[in-house]
Scaffold this motif. Structure first.
Motif, PDB file in Angstrom:
ATOM      1  N   LEU A   1       0.835  -1.184   0.000  1.00 39.82           N
ATOM      2  CA  LEU A   1       0.000   0.000   0.000  1.00 39.82           C
ATOM      3  C   LEU A   1       0.870   1.235   0.000  1.00 39.82           C
ATOM      4  O   LEU A   1       1.674   1.434   0.878  1.00 39.82           O
ATOM      5  CB  LEU A   1      -0.910   0.026   1.199  1.00 39.82           C
ATOM      6  CG  LEU A   1      -1.859   1.181   1.005  1.00 39.82           C
ATOM      7  CD1 LEU A   1      -3.238   0.706   0.753  1.00 39.82           C
ATOM      8  CD2 LEU A   1      -1.771   2.133   2.136  1.00 39.82           C
ATOM      9  N   ARG A   2       0.693   2.005  -1.004  1.00 40.97           N
ATOM     10  CA  ARG A   2       1.455   3.238  -1.043  1.00 40.97           C
ATOM     11  C   ARG A   2       0.559   4.394  -0.672  1.00 40.97           C
ATOM     12  O   ARG A   2      -0.592   4.457  -1.076  1.00 40.97           O
ATOM     13  CB  ARG A   2       2.008   3.477  -2.450  1.00 40.97           C
ATOM     14  CG  ARG A   2       3.076   2.507  -2.859  1.00 40.97           C
ATOM     15  CD  ARG A   2       3.543   2.777  -4.269  1.00 40.97           C
ATOM     16  NE  ARG A   2       4.190   4.060  -4.396  1.00 40.97           N
ATOM     17  CZ  ARG A   2       3.729   5.046  -5.140  1.00 40.97           C
ATOM     18  NH1 ARG A   2       2.614   4.907  -5.797  1.00 40.97           N
ATOM     19  NH2 ARG A   2       4.376   6.181  -5.222  1.00 40.97           N
ATOM     20  N   THR A   3       1.101   5.316   0.106  1.00 42.89           N
ATOM     21  CA  THR A   3       0.394   6.556   0.320  1.00 42.89           C
ATOM     22  C   THR A   3       0.679   7.397  -0.909  1.00 42.89           C
ATOM     23  O   THR A   3       1.808   7.790  -1.149  1.00 42.89           O
ATOM     24  CB  THR A   3       0.916   7.272   1.579  1.00 42.89           C
ATOM     25  OG1 THR A   3       0.797   6.370   2.649  1.00 42.89           O
ATOM     26  CG2 THR A   3       0.120   8.518   1.867  1.00 42.89           C
ATOM     27  N   ILE A   4      -0.353   7.604  -1.721  1.00 43.26           N
ATOM     28  CA  ILE A   4      -0.108   8.252  -3.006  1.00 43.26           C
ATOM     29  C   ILE A   4       0.197   9.733  -2.811  1.00 43.26           C
ATOM     30  O   ILE A   4       1.024  10.308  -3.492  1.00 43.26           O
ATOM     31  CB  ILE A   4      -1.302   8.042  -3.925  1.00 43.26           C
ATOM     32  CG1 ILE A   4      -1.403   6.539  -4.224  1.00 43.26           C
ATOM     33  CG2 ILE A   4      -1.119   8.776  -5.238  1.00 43.26           C
ATOM     34  CD1 ILE A   4      -2.761   6.083  -4.507  1.00 43.26           C
TER      35      ILE A   4
ATOM     36  N   ASN B   1       3.817   0.052 -13.048  1.00 46.08           N
ATOM     37  CA  ASN B   1       3.100  -0.306 -11.828  1.00 46.08           C
ATOM     38  C   ASN B   1       3.845   0.329 -10.672  1.00 46.08           C
ATOM     39  O   ASN B   1       4.989  -0.004 -10.436  1.00 46.08           O
ATOM     40  CB  ASN B   1       3.069  -1.831 -11.672  1.00 46.08           C
ATOM     41  CG  ASN B   1       2.315  -2.234 -10.429  1.00 46.08           C
ATOM     42  OD1 ASN B   1       1.609  -1.423  -9.837  1.00 46.08           O
ATOM     43  ND2 ASN B   1       2.474  -3.481 -10.032  1.00 46.08           N
ATOM     44  N   PRO B   2       3.265   1.260  -9.963  1.00 51.01           N
ATOM     45  CA  PRO B   2       1.906   1.780 -10.075  1.00 51.01           C
ATOM     46  C   PRO B   2       1.684   2.544 -11.380  1.00 51.01           C
ATOM     47  O   PRO B   2       2.617   3.134 -11.916  1.00 51.01           O
ATOM     48  CB  PRO B   2       1.795   2.718  -8.885  1.00 51.01           C
ATOM     49  CG  PRO B   2       3.188   3.116  -8.579  1.00 51.01           C
ATOM     50  CD  PRO B   2       4.014   1.919  -8.908  1.00 51.01           C
ATOM     51  N   THR B   3       0.446   2.514 -11.811  1.00 46.33           N
ATOM     52  CA  THR B   3       0.121   3.194 -13.059  1.00 46.33           C
ATOM     53  C   THR B   3       0.165   4.703 -12.868  1.00 46.33           C
ATOM     54  O   THR B   3      -0.018   5.188 -11.757  1.00 46.33           O
ATOM     55  CB  THR B   3      -1.276   2.790 -13.526  1.00 46.33           C
ATOM     56  OG1 THR B   3      -2.152   2.927 -12.417  1.00 46.33           O
ATOM     57  CG2 THR B   3      -1.296   1.383 -14.049  1.00 46.33           C
TER      58      THR B   3
ATOM     59  N   ASP C   1      -9.384  12.568 -12.309  1.00 45.31           N
ATOM     60  CA  ASP C   1     -10.063  12.087 -11.108  1.00 45.31           C
ATOM     61  C   ASP C   1     -10.164  13.217 -10.074  1.00 45.31           C
ATOM     62  O   ASP C   1      -9.207  13.963  -9.885  1.00 45.31           O
ATOM     63  CB  ASP C   1      -9.248  10.934 -10.538  1.00 45.31           C
ATOM     64  CG  ASP C   1      -9.990  10.187  -9.468  1.00 45.31           C
ATOM     65  OD1 ASP C   1     -10.381   9.057  -9.709  1.00 45.31           O
ATOM     66  OD2 ASP C   1     -10.183  10.765  -8.369  1.00 45.31           O
TER      67      ASP C   1
ATOM     68  N   THR D   1      -7.353  13.451  -7.243  1.00 50.63           N
ATOM     69  CA  THR D   1      -5.915  13.708  -7.418  1.00 50.63           C
ATOM     70  C   THR D   1      -5.592  15.193  -7.322  1.00 50.63           C
ATOM     71  O   THR D   1      -5.608  15.749  -6.233  1.00 50.63           O
ATOM     72  CB  THR D   1      -5.409  13.121  -8.747  1.00 50.63           C
ATOM     73  OG1 THR D   1      -6.141  13.691  -9.824  1.00 50.63           O
ATOM     74  CG2 THR D   1      -5.611  11.619  -8.783  1.00 50.63           C
TER      75      THR D   1
END
Lengths: 608, 257, 273
Positions: B110-113, B182-184, B190, B193
Motif C-alpha cells: 500500500l502506497r500513500t499516493i 506499476n503503479p500506473t 479524477d 488527485t
C-alpha cells in the motif's frame, strides 16, 4: 407548632450560612481578581526585564529513564485513564443536575431516585479520578521534568486555582451526594440544586483550565518564538485551540458519561432479581442512552469545527491530521462512530418492544437500517484503497472511479448527516410508538413531517453531490456548513411539529418497562466500550499531531520516544488502557453495589 | 398463499443477495471491480445491519434461531447434526488452509499516493518553503487572461513533449506507456488527485519525482522522473497551469476567494 | 456471576476486534522519524553535495565563521590554494603533512602546527594558535565532517578538490551516532571544565583569560542576573551588548549542553562578581 418553628429556625440558619459563604466567596473572588491583576502588572514588569527565560533546548539525557519504564507509554496511559474518569465524573453531575431539576418540576420521584443513583456511581470514580490525576502529575514530573518545569512557570497561577477549585468541587460533591436525603423538600431541595450548580461550575472550570494547558502545547500563545513568556497568563490560556477543544470535550463528555451510566444500568438489568428491579434499570438505561444520543448527534459538528480550527491554526498540522500519516486513523474512527450509531439505534428498536403500539412503526425499521448501513458504508470507504496487484491492474490504477469520490469529504459529510437524521427519525418512531394522536390534522401533520425529512435529505444529498463532483476543494469543505444547518433545522422542526401533533394524545397502553431483550443491554455495553476506545484513539491523534514537539514550534521533544508510532502501536496502547479502565469501572460499579448490601452473620455479635 | 420463507433463510438470502449485488453492480455493470478488502469490510457491516433488523424483537429472534436451536437440541435431527458438526470444522480448516497457503501473487503493497509534504524542500538547488510557495503565473489568470492563455498553451506543449507518454493525451493516466508501469500513472481527471492538492504540492512532486518521495510513501516504486533535471522552473509551473486548465479542476487553496 | 463473566468476555472481544482491525485491517504506515539535523548519508552523495555539506558545516556546526571572517580575527581562507604549498616548506612548520589535503586536515585538528603570522595567541609569538581542535569539545566534527569541510575549503580556496568521499565511514559513522545516543556522556559539574569544553573563552574573557569577540565575563555577575545570563546562552541574539556584533555566538550552544550544565554555568557566571 413547636416543630414547625424549629424547622423555620433551621431554615433561617441555613440561609444565613449560605449567605455568609456566598459573601465570603465573593470577597475571595474579588480579592483574587485583584491579585491576578496585580500579579499581571508584576509579571508584565518582570517580563520586560526577562524574568521568563526561553524554552530549554533539551538533549536525550534530559529525560530520566527509570527502571526501564517507557516514559511515554506510562504518561500516555495515566493521562488517558485520568481523562476517561474525569470525563465521566464531570459529565454525570451535569445531567444529574438536569434530571434532578426535571424531577423537581414534574414531581416524579423516579427522576430523583435515578439522579441519586447516577451520582452514587460517580462518587467512587471521583476519588479514582483524583488518584489518577496525581499519578499523571507524578509521572510527568518524574519522566518529563523540563517540560513540566517550563509549563509550570507559565501556568503557575492557573495551577494554583486548579488545586483550589478541586477542593471546592470536592466539598460541593460530598455535600451534594451525602446531603441528598437530608436536603429534600421545598426550600431545602432548592439549596441542594444550588449546590449541584456550584459543583458543575467548579467541575467545568476545572476542565477548562486543564484544556488550556494542553491546547497551549498545540497552539502556544503568549510566548515569543524562543519560548519567552510575556507574562500574560490569559493570553496563554485563551490560545487558538482552547475554545474548539472546550466545546468538543464538553459535548463528548456528556455523551460519554451517558454511555457509561448506560452500561451500569445494563449490568444491573442483567443481574436484577425481580421484575421491579428490571423495570427500574431498563428505564435508567433508556434515559442514559437518551442522554448519550442527544450529545452524540451534535458531536460530529463539534469535531469538524475543531478540525477546521486546527487547519486554520497551522496548515502543516492540518495536513498531518487529515491527509498524512493519520489519514487511516480516521477510517478506524469511522468504524467506531458507525458502531456507536448502529448500537444506539439498535437499542431504540429493541426498546420499541416495551410498548404495545410499536407494531405500527416496526415495519419501517428495515428501511432505517438499510439507509443507516448504506450511509455508514460511504462514511467508512477509505480514500486510498488497499488493492491486490490483480485489482490494481484491472482498475488501471490506484484510483477507483466509483469509490474514489466516496473517499473525500463531501461524501462523508453527506453520509454522516444522513446517519444523524435517520437516528433522529428512529427516535421519533420510538416516541410515537406508544401514543395515538388526537388532533384533527394528524394526516396533514404527518405529510408535513414526510415532506420535511424528504426535503432535508434531498438538500443534503444535493449539496454533497454538487460539491463532491462539481466544485473545487475549498468549497467542498465549506459545503458541510449548509448540510449541518439542514440537519439541525430538520431535527428541530420535526420535534416541534411532533410535539404539536401529539398534544393531548392518548397512550396505547402502559409502557412495559423491563420488556426488552438482553441483547439490547449488550448494545449499551457496546456503546460504552466503543466510546471509551474511540476517546482513547482520538486523544492519541490530538496529542500525536504535535509529532516531535512537546510544545509546537517552541519546545522540541528530543527523547528517544519522540517518534510518531504506527497506528497499530497506538491502538495497542489504547486497548491496554481501555481494559484497565474497564476493570476500574467494574470495581466502581461493584463498590456502588456493595455499599447497599447488608449481611447479618448469626452468632457473631453479642446477643442482648 | 405462498409459503413463508424461514427467517434464517431470509437473512442468509439477504446477505448473499447483497454480496452478489455488490459484485454484479461493480464488476459487471460499472466495469470497476470492488476491492476484496473493502468488500470484506462492507459485508461485515451489512451482516451487522441484517443481524440488527432480524433480532430487534423477541418473536423474530426466536424464529430466527429456532432452526439452529433445533439442529443442536432436537433428538430427531441427530444425523444432520452430526454431518454439520463434521462439515463446519472441516470448512473452517479448509478456509484457513487456503488463506495461509503461499501463492504467486505479489504481496499487497500500500502506497500513500499523496504523502504529507515536507515544510521545505530543496528544489533547483534552493531551499523552498512549500507552505508559502505559489504559482508565479496564477495571478495572471485574472489580471491578463490573454497572456495566461498563452502560458497555458506553452504548458500544453511541454506536457505533450514530456508527460503524455505516461499520463496520456487526455490526462487520464492512460498514455501509451501506462500499461507497462506499476503503479500506473496518475489520472488527473479524477477528483481525488490534483483537485485535492495545492500547486506547490504538484511543483514538489513534479520537480523531485519518484526519488524525492518521503519515507512514508514507501515503497518508492514510482517511475516519475526527477523533472528538475530536465525542465526549467517556469516550464514546470506552466505545465501545472495546463493540468488544471485542461481538467477543469481548481487547485486547492486555503483561503476562500 | 455468569452474567458478569459474559459482560467481561463481551468487552474483551469488542476491544480485541478494534485492536485487531487497527493492526491488521489497515496498512501500518511508519511515520517518518523526527528530522535530525545534519544527517549524513555519504553513500548516495555526489561531490557537489559533499562540498555543500562542508559549506553548511563551515557556516554552522563548525562555527568557523566566528573567527574566519572579514573582521580579521583569523586568516581568511580564500587563497588557500595558492598559499598552502609554500606552508609545507616553511621553517616554522611543525607538522607532518605531505600534501595540501593532509595539511588542511592537520590544521583543523592540530591548529598549532602552523600559525599564520600575526594570528597566534597573545604573548606566544605565533607559536600557539587560539583555534580549538574541531574534532573535540563543543564542535565535535566527525572524521567525515572534517573531510567535507576540507573539500569545501579546497573548492573555495581555488585548488583542486582531492578529498575523496569516505565510503567506509558512512556505515560506521551512523553506528557511532547511535552509540552516542545510547550512552550519552556524563554531565559535567565543574564550571571551569564547562567553560573550556564549550570554548566560551575562545571569544569571552573570563577571569582575565580568553578572547575579545564577545563581552568580558569577568565579574559579569555584578551586572547581570541569572535570568539574563540563561537567556543569553539559550538565545544569544536576544540582547546584544553595545559595541558587539550580533550573530557571533553559536545559537545551538544550549543544545549541546545538558540543562543541568546550563544551570551550573549560569550559577558560575552569576556568582562571578
Amino acid at each position: 407548632m413547636n416543630r414547625s418553628r424549629s424547622n423555620k429556625f433551621r431554615q433561617a440558619l441555613i440561609v444565613l450560612a449560605l449567605a455568609v459563604v456566598t459573601v465570603a466567596l465573593a470577597f475571595l473572588v474579588f480579592d483574587q481578581v485583584n491579585a491576578i491583576a496585580a500579579e499581571q502588572d508584576v509579571a508584565a514588569e518582570t517580563a520586560a526585564t526577562g524574568n521568563y527565560g526561553p524554552a530549554p533546548k533539551l538533549t536525550a539525557a534530559d529525560y530520566p529513564t527509570i527502571a526501564g519504564v517507557n516514559s511515554r507509554v506510562a504518561v500516555w496511559i495515566f493521562a488517558q485513564l485520568h481523562l476517561w474518569f474525569a470525563a465521566f465524573v464531570l459529565a454525570v453531575p451535569i445531567f444529574v443536575f438536569i434530571i434532578e431539576a426535571i424531577g423537581m418540576r414534574t414531581r416524579d420521584k423516579r427522576y430523583d431516585d435515578m439522579a441519586y443513583e447516577f451520582i452514587k456511581v460517580s462518587i467512587t470514580a471521583y476519588s479514582l479520578t483524583a488518584v489518577l490525576g496525581g499519578l499523571l502529575l507524578f509521572s510527568l514530573i518524574v519522566f518529563y521534568p523540563q517540560l513540566f518545569t517550563y509549563m509550570a512557570r507559565i501556568f503557575k497561577g492557573s495551577m494554583f486555582y486548579y488545586a483550589l477549585l478541586f477542593f471546592v468541587e470536592s466539598a460541593a460533591l460530598y455535600i451534594y451526594y451525602y446531603g441528598w436525603h437530608w436536603l429534600q423538600g421545598g426550600f431545602k431541595k432548592w439549596v441542594h440544586l444550588t449546590i449541584g450548580l456550584v459543583l458543575n461550575a467548579a467541575g467545568t472550570t476545572l476542565m477548562l483550565l486543564a484544556n488550556a494547558w494542553l491546547t497551549f502545547m498545540m497552539s502556544p500563545a503568549g510566548v515569543d518564538p524562543a519560548g519567552v513568556f510575556n507574562g500574560d497568563a490569559w493570553a496563554a490560556i485563551n490560545n487558538f485551540l482552547w475554545n474548539p477543544i472546550n466545546i468538543h470535550r464538553f459535548v463528548a463528555n456528556i455523551a460519554y458519561g451517558g454511555s457509561i451510566v448506560g452500561a451500569y444500568a445494563a449490568f444491573k438489568f442483567l443481574t436484577a432479581g425481580t421484575q421491579q428491579e428490571r423495570a427500574h434499570y431498563d428505564w435508567m438505561g433508556y434515559n442514559a442512552n437518551f442522554i448519550a444520543i442527544c450529545a452524540l448527534l451534535p458531536l460530529p459538528f463539534a469535531g469538524y469545527y475543531l478540525a477546521a480550527e486546527i487547519y486554520a491554526y497551522s496548515q502543516q498540522m492540518g495536513i498531518t491530521l487529515m491527509g498524512g500519516i493519520f489519514a487511516w486513523l480516521f477510517i478506524i474512527q469511522a468504524v467506531l462512530i458507525g458502531t456507536l450509531f448502529l448500537s444506539a439505534n439498535y437499542y431504540l428498536w429493541c426498546g420499541m418492544g416495551r410498548s404495545d403500539g410499536a407494531r405500527r412503526y416496526t415495519k419501517y425499521i428495515k428501511y432505517l437500517a438499510i439507509v443507516l448501513v448504506g450511509a455508514f458504508l460511504v462514511w467508512f470507504t477509505p480514500h486510498t484503497l488497499v488493492l491486490t496487484n490483480e485489482e490494481l491492474k484491472s482498475l488501471g490504477g490506484p484510483y477507483h472511479k466509483i469509490l474514489g469520490p466516496l473517499g473525500i469529504m463531501p461524501a462523508k459529510n453527506t453520509a454522516v448527516n444522513v446517519m444523524i437524521i435517520f437516528t433522529a427519525l428512529s427516535f421519533m418512531f420510538y416516541r410515537r410508538a406508544n401514543k395515538t394522536a388526537t388532533v384533527s390534522w394528524v394526516n396533514a401533520g404527518n405529510a408535513i413531517q414526510v415532506a420535511l425529512y424528504t426535503a432535508g435529505i434531498a438538500n443534503i444529498m444535493f449539496l454533497g453531490i454538487y460539491h463532491g463532483y462539481f466544485t473545487n476543494t475549498v468549497y467542498k469543505v465549506a459545503a458541510s456548513i449548509p448540510q449541518v444547518l439542514t440537519t439541525l433545522v430538520v431535527i428541530a422542526a420535526s420535534i416541534t411539529l411532533d410535539s404539536f401533533i401529539y398534544r393531548r394524545s392518548t397512550d396505547v397502553g402502559p409502557v412495559h418497562w423491563g420488556r426488552i431483550p438482553a441483547r439490547a443491554q449488550y448494545a449499551l455495553f457496546l456503546l460504552a466500550v466503543a466510546f471509551t476506545w474511540l476517546m482513547g484513539l482520538m486523544g492519541y491523534i490530538r496529542s500525536g499531531i504535535r509529532q516531535h514537539w512537546h510544545i509546537v514550534d517552541i519546545m522540541r521533544d528530543t527523547s528517544p520516544d519522540a517518534f510518531t508510532p504506527t497506528l497499530g502501536y497506538a491502538a495497542n496502547v489504547v486497548s491496554v488502557a481501555a481494559i484497565l479502565f474497564m476493570a476500574m469501572v467494574i470495581f466502581v460499579f461493584w463498590i456502588a453495589q456493595v455499599s447497599t448490601s447488608k449481611t447479618l452473620p448469626a452468632g457473631y455479635w453479642k446477643e442482648g | 398463499m405462498a409459503m413463508k420463507i424461514p427467517r434464517l433463510l431470509q437473512a442468509a438470502l439477504v446477505l448473499i443477495g447483497v454480496y452478489v449485488g455488490f459484485i454484479v453492480v461493480f464488476d459487471v455493470l460499472l466495469q470497476a471491480i470492488i476491492p476484496s478488502s473493502l468488500l470484506a469490510m462492507y459485508m461485515f457491516f451489512v451482516t451487522a445491519g441484517v443481524f440488527m433488523v432480524f433480532t430487534y424483537d423477541e418473536e423474530g429472534t426466536r424464529e430466527l434461531v429456532a432452526p439452529i436451536k433445533a439442529l443442536v437440541e432436537d433428538p430427531s435431527k441427530r444425523l444432520i447434526r452430526n454431518i454439520v458438526f463434521v462439515i463446519v470444522p472441516l470448512a473452517a480448516g479448509a478456509a484457513t488452509y487456503f488463506q495461509m497457503q503461499p501463492s504467486f501473487e505479489a504481496p499487497v503493497e500500500l502506497r500513500t499516493i499523496h504523502p504529507a509534504p515536507p515544510t521545505t524542500a530543496k528544489i533547483y538547488g534552493k531551499q523552498v518553503n512549500l507552505l508559502k510557495l505559489e504559482n508565479p503565473f496564477r495571478e495572471l489568470e485574472k489580471e491578463d487572461p490573454d497572456q495566461f492563455r498563452e502560458l497555458v498553451d506553452e504548458g500544453a506543449a511541454v506536457y505533450i513533449r514530456n508527460c503524455q507518454f505516461c499520463h496520456g493525451d487526455k490526462l487520464d493516466g492512460n498514455g501509451p506507456y501506462a500499461a507497462g508501469l506499476n503503479p500506473t500513472p496518475l489520472n488527473f481527471q479524477d477528483v481525488g488527485t490534483i483537485a485535492q492538492l495545492q500547486e506547490s504540492y504538484l511543483f514538489w512532486r513534479i520537480s523531485t519525482g519518484g526519488p524525492g518521495l518521503p519515507k512514508e510513501a514507501a515503497p518508492w516504486i514510482s517511475s516519475m522522473p526527477v523533472w528538475q533535471d530536465f525542465l526549467t522552473e517556469d516550464e514546470i509551473w506552466k505545465v501545472i497551469l495546463y493540468l488544471y486548465d485542461y481538467t477543469g479542476h481548481e487547485p486547492r487553496s486555503w483561503e476562500h476567494e | 456471576m455468569r452474567q458478569f463473566l459474559s459482560v467481561v468476555a463481551f468487552t474483551l472481544i469488542t476491544i480485541g476486534c478494534f485492536t485487531a482491525y487497527s493492526n491488521y485491517g489497515i496498512p501500518q504506515i511508519e511515520p517518518a522519524p523526527p528530522p535530525k539535523e545534519e544527517k549524513l548519508d555519504l553513500g548516495s552523495m555526489t561531490m557537489d553535495q559533499f562540498v555543500a555539506l562542508g559549506e553548511r558545516l563551515f557556516n554552522g556546526k563548525g562555527t568557523c565563521t566566528l573567527c574566519h571572517n572579514s573582521l580579521g580575527r583569523a586568516p581568511l581562507l580564500d587563497t588557500l590554494g595558492d598559499v598552502t604549498p609554500g606552508r609545507l616548506g616553511d621553517a616554522r612548520y611543525e607538522g607532518e603533512a605531505g600534501n595540501v589535503e593532509e595539511y588542511l586536515i592537520e590544521s583543523l585538528v592540530e591548529p598549532s602546527a602552523f600559525v599564520v603570522e600575526g594570528f597566534g595567541k597573545k604573548g606566544t609569538n605565533d607559536t600557539e594558535s587560539p583555534m580549538p581542535d574541531v574534532s573535540g569539545g563543543g564542535i565535535s566534527l566527525s572524521e567525515a565532517e572534517i573531510l567535507a569541510v576540507v573539500a569545501y575549503l579546497q573548492e573555495r580556496g581555488g585548488s583542486e578538490v582531492t578529498v575523496e568521499i569516505p565510503t567506509d565511514v558512512g556505515e560506521g559513522d551512523e553506528d557511532e551516532e547511535e552509540e552516542e545516543e545510547l550512552e550519552p556522556r556524563e554531565a559535567v559539574s565543574d564550571p571551569k571544565l564547562l567553560v573550556s569544553m564549550f570554548m566560551c573563552d575562545a571569544c569571552h574573557m573570563i577571569d582575565g583569560e580568553g578572547g575579545d569577540i564577545g563581552p568580558d565575563l569577568s565579574g559579569i555577575g555584578a551586572a547581570r542576573d541569572r535570568a539574563y545570563l540563561r537567556r543569553a546562552i539559550l538565545d544569544p541574539n536576544a540582547d546584544i551588548t553595545e559595541g558587539f556584533e550580533p550573530d557571533q555566538m553559536p545559537e545551538d550552544m544550549a543544545e549541546q549542553m545538558y540543562v543541568s550544565e546550563l544551570e551550573i554555568l549560569v550559577d558560575f557566571l552569576a556568582e562571578n562578581k
